[in-house]
Structures are given as C-alpha cells and as structure tokens.
Design a protein around this motif. Structure first.
Motif: not given
Length: 219
Positions: A67-73
């Motif tokens: 989820k954090e990887a998606v949010l960072e983008i």
C-alpha cells in the motif's frame, strides 16, 4: 519507454477520482504502469487544484508495504489527496489453508510473496527470496532465503528437495548459519520450530507436526 495502459483505470466521480487497479497482474507491473500513467498522461487533472483520490486494489492480498508503494507514487503528484485505499479479499475465492502451486526459478534479487501455503516447483537461487504467511514447499533446490509464517505463525514449516539456504526464517525465528548445520544426506527435508529453535528433519517425519495428513501404511 511505452507502457500500454491496461492495468490502471482512472474514473471521475462527483467529488474526486477513483483509481481502479487490476488485481490479476503482477504487483510490480501495476506499480510501473501507475508511475508511467501519472508521469505521461492525464496532466490536465494532475496539475490543477487539490483532487481527492480513492484507490481500489480489487481482490488482491496486499501488505502495508504494498500500500505504501502505491501511495508514494501518487503522493509524487502534489495535488492528489489520498482519501482511502481498499483491497477486497473474497473469502469464497481465497483459501489460505489451500496449497497454491507455482513454478519457475527465483534468481538473485527476485522476491516471491504469497499469502497462504505455497508449493513452488523450481529452484530458489542464492539471493532469491520466498516469503509466505503459511508453509513453503519447494520441489527443487532452496539456496536462497525462505521466510514462512511471516505474520507470526510459529506452526509454519519450510520444506525443500535440497535444503541448502542462505537463511531460513519461521515467524520471527532465524535459522543458524548454514555452515553450522554440518553435512547431511541429500534427501528432502523440512525446517520447523521446536522450543523456539529451528530444527531440521526428514520430510517423511512431517506427520509428527501435521497429524491430519493421510498416511500411506502399505498392505
């Protein structure tokens, strides 16, 4: 670089946007397409005033890191305000007790994660990693790292045709260095926890831990 937009759909709603992310494609492909789409498309909605965004990951098992990887983008676009991130797991489609089968070869730097029990047909080379919330069974050589029971399940096990890993983990217990294991016969083995320590045994003795298994007793 050209990326076909087939895994990411952006839908306008009354008070913002909904990002519909495909739940069937590999997660890394999803991240690549999302990044490309934000950098090269839809500039008219990404450079204006604040836009509220809901993210729907579909029927996909995701970790907090995913989820954090998606949010960072998405956070890289200053006008997007993330309102929610949803991943729906259908209990009728997902059975974490079932044995999910996958084949291939894990090379150095590659990571395979599965929620549940995994049967991997192939080799895990040095530098390759398999992680599971349940058991890991490898019909091949395990020469990389394997981590079973990553959510704290100390009943999980790791089995391989050739058990020669750089590291084993079950729950939060890490194995002894491989050079301390000594020379063992070349036969399928499994690792398990006993008294908070990693133990190695022959695969036919797995019935001691999995007493619900059907056992062949001959005639």
């Amino acid at each position: 670089m050209t990326v076909k937009s087939k895994h990411v759909r952006i839908k306008g709603i009354k008070d913002g946007l909904v990002f519909l992310l495909d739940d069937k494609c590999p997660f890394e492909d999803l991240l690549s397409e999302l990044r490309y789409k934000l950098e090269h498309s839809h500039q008219n909605i990404l450079t204006g005033p604040i836009v509220h965004v809901d993210i729907k990951l579909g029927n996909r098992a995701v970790t907090e890191e995913d989820k954090e990887a998606v949010l960072e983008i998405l956070k890289s676009q200053g006008n997007l305000l993330i309102r929610s991130v949803e991943a729906i797991e259908d209990p009728e489609e997902k059975d974490t007790e079932a044995l999910f089968m996958m084949s291939g070869m894990l090379r150095s730097g590659q990571v395979l994660h599965h929620e549940g029990n995994l049967l991997f047909l192939g080799d895990v080379n040095p530098g390759g990693t398999i992680t599971c919330s349940g058991d890991i069974y490898i019909l091949g050589a395990l020469k990389g790292m394997a981590h079973a029971g990553i959510n704290g399940n100390q009943e999980a096990i790791i089995a391989a045709s050739l058990l020669s890993p750089t590291q084993l983990r079950i729950a939060d217990i890490i194995s002894r260095p491989p050079d301390e294991w000594g020379t063992r016969e070349s036969s399928m083995e499994f690792a398990y926890l006993s008294g908070g320590a990693m133990q190695i045994d022959k695969i036919h003795n797995i019935v001691k831990l999995r007493q619900d298994l059907n056992v062949f007793k001959g005639v």
